[in-house]
Design a protein around this motif. Sequence first.
Motif, short mmCIF file in Angstrom:
data_model
loop_
_atom_site.label_atom_id
_atom_site.label_comp_id
_atom_site.label_asym_id
_atom_site.label_seq_id
_atom_site.Cartn_x
_atom_site.Cartn_y
_atom_site.Cartn_z
N MET A 19 0.83 -1.21 0.00
CA MET A 19 0.00 0.00 0.00
C MET A 19 0.86 1.25 0.00
SD MET A 19 -3.30 -0.79 2.37
CE MET A 19 -2.37 -1.47 3.73
N ARG A 20 0.50 2.17 -0.87
CA ARG A 20 1.37 3.33 -1.08
C ARG A 20 1.09 4.50 -0.12
NH1 ARG A 20 0.43 3.56 -7.46
NH2 ARG A 20 1.84 5.35 -7.49
N LEU A 21 -0.06 4.46 0.58
CA LEU A 21 -0.36 5.55 1.53
C LEU A 21 -0.73 5.02 2.91
CD1 LEU A 21 -2.47 7.95 -0.76
CD2 LEU A 21 -0.03 8.07 -0.29
N LYS A 22 -0.10 3.93 3.28
CA LYS A 22 -0.42 3.30 4.57
C LYS A 22 -0.23 4.30 5.71
CE LYS A 22 0.57 -1.05 6.99
NZ LYS A 22 0.16 -0.49 8.23
N ASP A 23 -1.25 4.42 6.57
CA ASP A 23 -1.24 5.29 7.77
C ASP A 23 -1.17 6.79 7.46
OD1 ASP A 23 -1.34 3.00 9.30
OD2 ASP A 23 0.86 2.83 9.38
N LYS A 24 -1.37 7.17 6.21
CA LYS A 24 -1.38 8.60 5.87
C LYS A 24 -2.79 9.16 6.08
CE LYS A 24 2.89 8.77 4.34
NZ LYS A 24 3.92 9.45 5.11
N VAL A 25 -2.86 10.47 6.34
CA VAL A 25 -4.15 11.14 6.52
C VAL A 25 -4.28 12.25 5.47
CG1 VAL A 25 -5.60 12.48 8.09
CG2 VAL A 25 -4.14 10.64 9.00
N ALA A 26 -5.39 12.22 4.73
CA ALA A 26 -5.58 13.17 3.64
C ALA A 26 -6.88 13.96 3.82
CB ALA A 26 -5.61 12.43 2.30
N VAL A 27 -6.84 15.22 3.41
CA VAL A 27 -8.07 16.01 3.25
C VAL A 27 -8.22 16.26 1.75
CG1 VAL A 27 -9.10 18.30 3.57
CG2 VAL A 27 -7.98 17.16 5.50
N ILE A 28 -9.41 15.98 1.23
CA ILE A 28 -9.66 16.17 -0.20
C ILE A 28 -10.87 17.09 -0.37
CG2 ILE A 28 -10.23 15.05 -2.39
CD1 ILE A 28 -8.80 12.55 -1.42
N THR A 29 -10.66 18.29 -0.93
CA THR A 29 -11.80 19.18 -1.16
C THR A 29 -12.43 18.84 -2.51
OG1 THR A 29 -10.62 21.00 -2.26
CG2 THR A 29 -10.60 20.99 0.15
N GLY A 30 -13.73 19.06 -2.59
CA GLY A 30 -14.45 18.61 -3.79
C GLY A 30 -14.45 17.09 -3.84
N GLY A 31 -14.42 16.47 -2.68
CA GLY A 31 -14.28 15.01 -2.60
C GLY A 31 -15.55 14.23 -2.89
N ALA A 32 -16.65 14.95 -3.12
CA ALA A 32 -17.93 14.25 -3.32
C ALA A 32 -18.14 13.78 -4.75
CB ALA A 32 -19.08 15.18 -2.92
N SER A 33 -17.34 14.29 -5.70
CA SER A 33 -17.63 14.02 -7.11
C SER A 33 -16.35 13.99 -7.93
CB SER A 33 -18.58 15.13 -7.61
OG SER A 33 -18.74 15.08 -9.01
N GLY A 34 -16.44 13.44 -9.13
CA GLY A 34 -15.37 13.54 -10.12
C GLY A 34 -13.99 13.14 -9.61
N ILE A 35 -13.01 14.00 -9.85
CA ILE A 35 -11.62 13.72 -9.48
C ILE A 35 -11.50 13.49 -7.97
CG2 ILE A 35 -9.28 14.68 -9.36
CD1 ILE A 35 -9.97 16.43 -11.80
#
Length: 257
Positions: A1-17
């Motif tokens: 896994m390339r993002l094991k234990d990482k924490v991300a915030v993604i804006t516009g995360g409900a759709s598309g990209i």
Amino acid sequence: MRLKDKVAVITGGASGIGRETALLFANEGASVVVADVSDEAGKDVAAEIGKTVGHGCFVHADVSKAADCESMISMAETAFGKLDILFNNAGIMDGADDDAVTTAEAIWDRTMAINLKGVFFGCKYGVPALRRNGGGVIINTASFVAVVGAATPQLAYTASKGGVLAMTRELATVHARENIRVNALCPGPLRTELLMNYLDTEEKRERRLVHVPMGRFGEAKEMAQAALYLASEESSYVTGTSFLVDGGLTSAYVTPE
Ligand code: NAD
């Protein structure tokens, strides 16, 4: 896994990209805060993340509002303990965005508030959290229109994305020695809701494809893969770049028949 234990915030995360990236990051082991103004769709993405190896939660955040951006970053730290990856991806393309003569001031202001100020607010609260974490990654979604002019005008959108690129370069330079990498993802034309609503006839879609050497629209999933590269250790020496993922559009003068 390339993002094991990482924490991300993604804006516009409900759709598309944003949606595809949230699911891909979670599949790679990350915990993801899905931030969006679209509550139902955003909660659905968080629920889908629950079926992966990662963890997810939804937060209502309008990126044009400072307080909302502050709370989406706090959410990452309270729910998952830290912030490693900030993906400033939310954006709009208003159907009434046109040339300088026609575009209303209100359209200009709204586009700038979401597409450009939204990235500033993400960083305003995200950078201190990345510092607390000892470093991390910021990815800002710009566009191919930030580097080439389109004959179909959308002046506010184009200007906002040019601003995102300029801001990305400066952020990358200023924060490089704090172990914070900052890159822009520049998608070509994609088969997402945003563009398909804008190119609302077959004729308009065909006209856009004339400029793409590959002869097809890109997929949100293909942008998610590029974001994964920029978010992961595989891009450890990449910062300040304008990462074009555009089917060859910006390299072409004449495209194949
Ligand atoms: P999309 O419309 O599928 O997703 C955009 C998301 O942003 C939506 O969920 C929407 O609710 C959210 N959003 C809108 N305003 C918001 C706000 N104020 N605060 C928080 N969230 C908000 O579009 P997409 O194609 O996935 O676009 C994502 C990004 O990619 C945008 O920045 C867009 O400009 C950029 N982009 C898209 C294309 C394309 O062809 N689709 C090309 C180049 C760049």
